[in-house]
Design a protein around this motif. Structure first.
Motif, PDB file in Angstrom:
ATOM      1  N   GLU A 146     -74.988  31.992  -2.211  1.00 17.29           N
ATOM      2  CA  GLU A 146     -74.170  32.477  -1.093  1.00 17.29           C
ATOM      3  C   GLU A 146     -72.694  32.468  -1.460  1.00 17.29           C
ATOM      4  O   GLU A 146     -71.948  33.384  -1.120  1.00 17.29           O
ATOM      5  N   THR A 147     -72.282  31.434  -2.178  1.00 14.93           N
ATOM      6  CA  THR A 147     -70.886  31.356  -2.623  1.00 14.93           C
ATOM      7  C   THR A 147     -70.566  32.530  -3.548  1.00 14.93           C
ATOM      8  O   THR A 147     -69.496  33.143  -3.445  1.00 14.93           O
ATOM      9  N   LEU A 168     -67.798  27.923 -11.791  1.00 15.54           N
ATOM     10  CA  LEU A 168     -68.769  28.063 -10.694  1.00 15.54           C
ATOM     11  C   LEU A 168     -69.407  26.739 -10.277  1.00 15.54           C
ATOM     12  O   LEU A 168     -69.622  26.483  -9.101  1.00 15.54           O
ATOM     13  N   TYR A 169     -69.738  25.899 -11.267  1.00 13.69           N
ATOM     14  CA  TYR A 169     -70.440  24.650 -10.955  1.00 13.69           C
ATOM     15  C   TYR A 169     -69.513  23.436 -11.032  1.00 13.69           C
ATOM     16  O   TYR A 169     -69.974  22.314 -11.202  1.00 13.69           O
ATOM     17  N   LYS A 170     -68.218  23.690 -10.906  1.00 14.55           N
ATOM     18  CA  LYS A 170     -67.241  22.614 -11.039  1.00 14.55           C
ATOM     19  C   LYS A 170     -67.502  21.494 -10.024  1.00 14.55           C
ATOM     20  O   LYS A 170     -67.489  20.323 -10.367  1.00 14.55           O
ATOM     21  N   PHE A 171     -67.743  21.888  -8.774  1.00 11.76           N
ATOM     22  CA  PHE A 171     -67.932  20.890  -7.723  1.00 11.76           C
ATOM     23  C   PHE A 171     -69.213  20.086  -7.968  1.00 11.76           C
ATOM     24  O   PHE A 171     -69.206  18.860  -7.923  1.00 11.76           O
ATOM     25  N   ALA A 174     -66.895  27.164  -1.987  1.00  7.59           N
ATOM     26  CA  ALA A 174     -67.257  26.402  -3.193  1.00  7.59           C
ATOM     27  C   ALA A 174     -67.435  24.907  -2.913  1.00  7.59           C
ATOM     28  O   ALA A 174     -68.278  24.255  -3.517  1.00  7.59           O
ATOM     29  N   ARG A 175     -66.642  24.363  -1.983  1.00  4.63           N
ATOM     30  CA  ARG A 175     -66.740  22.930  -1.696  1.00  4.63           C
ATOM     31  C   ARG A 175     -67.804  22.625  -0.648  1.00  4.63           C
ATOM     32  O   ARG A 175     -68.416  21.571  -0.673  1.00  4.63           O
ATOM     33  N   HIS A 225     -55.859  17.623  -1.414  1.00  6.32           N
ATOM     34  CA  HIS A 225     -56.959  17.797  -2.374  1.00  6.32           C
ATOM     35  C   HIS A 225     -57.193  19.264  -2.749  1.00  6.32           C
ATOM     36  O   HIS A 225     -57.829  19.560  -3.753  1.00  6.32           O
ATOM     37  N   TYR A 226     -56.679  20.195  -1.915  1.00  7.65           N
ATOM     38  CA  TYR A 226     -56.820  21.619  -2.273  1.00  7.65           C
ATOM     39  C   TYR A 226     -55.782  22.042  -3.323  1.00  7.65           C
ATOM     40  O   TYR A 226     -55.956  23.040  -3.979  1.00  7.65           O
ATOM     41  N   ASN A 227     -54.724  21.246  -3.418  1.00 10.69           N
ATOM     42  CA  ASN A 227     -53.672  21.504  -4.398  1.00 10.69           C
ATOM     43  C   ASN A 227     -53.074  22.912  -4.244  1.00 10.69           C
ATOM     44  O   ASN A 227     -53.065  23.711  -5.189  1.00 10.69           O
ATOM     45  N   PHE A 228     -52.581  23.207  -3.052  1.00  6.75           N
ATOM     46  CA  PHE A 228     -52.058  24.548  -2.766  1.00  6.75           C
ATOM     47  C   PHE A 228     -50.901  24.947  -3.691  1.00  6.75           C
ATOM     48  O   PHE A 228     -50.762  26.119  -4.035  1.00  6.75           O
TER      49      PHE A 228
END
Lengths: 198, 314
Positions: free
Chosen positions: B164-165, B254-257, B156-157, B118-121
């Motif tokens: 803080e992020t 920034l607000y994707k999650f 972010a997640r 899910h991190y898609n490295f």
């Protein structure tokens, strides 16, 4: 009769111009979009800020002038019987005017405003204007605003209040301009605000 | 007796409420790692010098110091030091040639890692190689330039506190862009002053406090939560409306999650932004827009009818 002294006319003119610019730039900011632009965002911010400062300074001068000249008396009225007088004036606008009745409170040296004008101008100048100016100052210095007000984001609440006041004052301006056409001729009141004579 | 009962009650509640902070998490390999932290967690270290035939104490290179508190609060806290470093580091004093050991990159472990899919490295790696950090600098610019392997923690997640992020992520950029010593590790240029470079930006401090550098300096994609495609400065976002509009790009960065969870709450456009701040132009309200339009339209209609009646009944 000479009803509007030069300072009132100058202040009124500047106030009206700033108001129009603030409405247009305010709408441009509120409805900013990538696809269509009324005024580029950065210009709209700068113009809105400058005109807002001019309007606020003008408002403070207006308060002083009203305090120290006779113009302030036009904004004072006895509470007793006010509802009846406002109703009489409202009835005239809603009904009597179409029957060619005489205005119940015609303009005179000691009576520049009719009761409906008086009450609406008092609300606009002594209630809505201070709120829109104070919230405007808050938005100009957003870092000074508290993070939360009544559990809501301080910046959000202040901006909502600013926009709400802006909306009320925009409605007032439209109605005010229309009511100014109710004179001996549709343009007579506008001329009065230019030359001072009614 | 009554006072004792009250004291006991307060004490018990205090333990239940605050006591959890003192429960120490037992982390795997912490015992082995403690041998490393014995020196690398201290400003000085000692060893027996065979030439001098005595024990000597030296100062630890500050760049080789590792904060164990940060280490055991980061993504790779369960790692043994030698999972990444050469096994020979177990010997002390270390062989000097070990300093030249090549360090693994993220993909060395995470390529094809299904548990971390899910991190898609792979996409992060592709984005990084397209970024100015990779194209304009040498191979020395690796993942670790930004992501300190001993302290990096994803934000972010996991962190619901967007502020803080923002601070955490911006500090990563500033660790080079506000520190000439680190900056010149990979570039001989003089580090440009971040404040001066953003002179054109109105309300500079507000912007710095409420958005991350990468909001304007990266190209976003749907594949990656935090964009790694850092672009050249001429491609940075400079048009205010890209954020200050109902189609705010902040929702893709920034607000994707948060945006995946709620996009329009109580009628506010880009409602996720309201969890942290308010953005003029981006957070207008659908219902208030309609209501104000209806009120304004009604007033104009009344004025029109009134004016017409005045003309007709004159």
């Amino acid at each position: 009769m000479y009803l509007y002294p030069l300072w009132v006319r100058l202040w009124h003119l500047i106030n009206a111009l700033m108001f129009l610019i603030l409405i247009v730039t305010g709408l441009s900011l509120q409805y900013s979009s990538v696809e269509y632009t009324i005024i580029p965002f950065n210009y709209a911010v700068s113009i809105h800020n400058i005109t807002g400062i001019i309007l606020a300074v003008g408002y403070v001068l207006y308060l002083f002038a009203n305090r120290f000249t006779s113009n302030g008396q036009y904004y004072q009225f006895p509470i007793k019987g006010m509802a009846g007088r406002v109703w009489k004036q409202a009835r005239y606008y809603a009904y009597g005017i179409f029957k060619n009745e005489d205005a119940p409170f015609p303009v005179a040296i000691g009576r520049k405003f009719n009761p409906l004008q008086k009450i609406s101008y008092v609300f606009v100048m002594y209630f809505f204007m201070p709120i829109i100016i104070i919230t405007g100052i808050g938005l100009f210095f957003p870092d000074l605003l508290p993070d939360k007000i009544f559990g809501m984001l301080g910046l959000h609440l202040i901006d909502l209040l600013h926009i709400f006041m802006g909306f009320i004052l925009s409605v007032f301006m439209v109605v005010h301009i229309y009511f100014c056409t109710i004179g001996s001729t549709p343009l007579s009141n506008f001329k009065s605000m230019i030359n001072g004579w009614h | 007796m009554k006072q004792l009962i009250i004291f006991n009650l307060i004490f018990t509640i205090s333990i239940l409420t605050f006591g959890q902070d003192y429960i120490t998490e037992v982390v795997e390999h912490s015992e082995e790692n403690s041998k490393c932290f014995y020196c690398h967690g201290s400003p000085t270290y000692s060893y027996y010098n065979d030439v001098l035939e005595r024990k000597v104490t030296k100062r630890m290179n500050p760049y080789f110091l590792v904060d164990s508190n940060l280490y055991y609060d980061q993504n790779h806290k369960s790692f043994d030091c030698i999972d990444c470093h050469a096994y020979e580091f177990r010997e002390f004093p270390h062989d000097n040639t070990l300093q030249m050991e090549p360090m693994p990159t993220c993909l060395d472990c995470h390529e094809g890692d299904e548990a971390m899919a899910h991190y898609n490295f792979e996409s992060i790696n592709d984005e990084f190689h397209e970024s100015v950090h990779s194209t304009k600098h040498s191979d020395e610019f690796t993942c670790w330039m930004c992501h300190n392997p001993h302290s990096y923690k994803i934000n972010a997640r996991n962190n619901k506190n967007v502020k803080e992020t923002i601070i955490y992520d911006n500090n990563i950029c500033l660790s080079c862009h506000a520190d000439i010593n680190k900056y010149q590790l990979i570039s001989p240029k003089v580090n440009p002053n971040v404040i001066d470079m953003h002179d054109w930006l109105p309300n500079q401090l507000e912007h710095f406090a409420h958005v991350r550098c990468i909001e304007c300096h990266t190209h976003t994609s749907d594949n990656v939560m935090v964009a790694h495609h850092i672009q050249t400065k001429d491609k940075a976002v400079k048009k205010c409306v890209e954020c200050h509009s109902s189609s705010s790009t902040l929702m893709a960065s920034l607000y994707k999650f948060q945006a995946q969870e709620n996009r329009r709450k109580y009628g506010f456009f880009n409602a996720a932004i309201l969890s942290d701040t308010y953005l003029i132009g981006a957070n207008r309200n659908l219902y208030l827009n309609i209501l104000s339009g209806v009120i304004f339209g009604t007033i104009l209609l009344i004025i029109l009818i009134h004016a017409l009646l005045r003309i007709l009944l004159k």
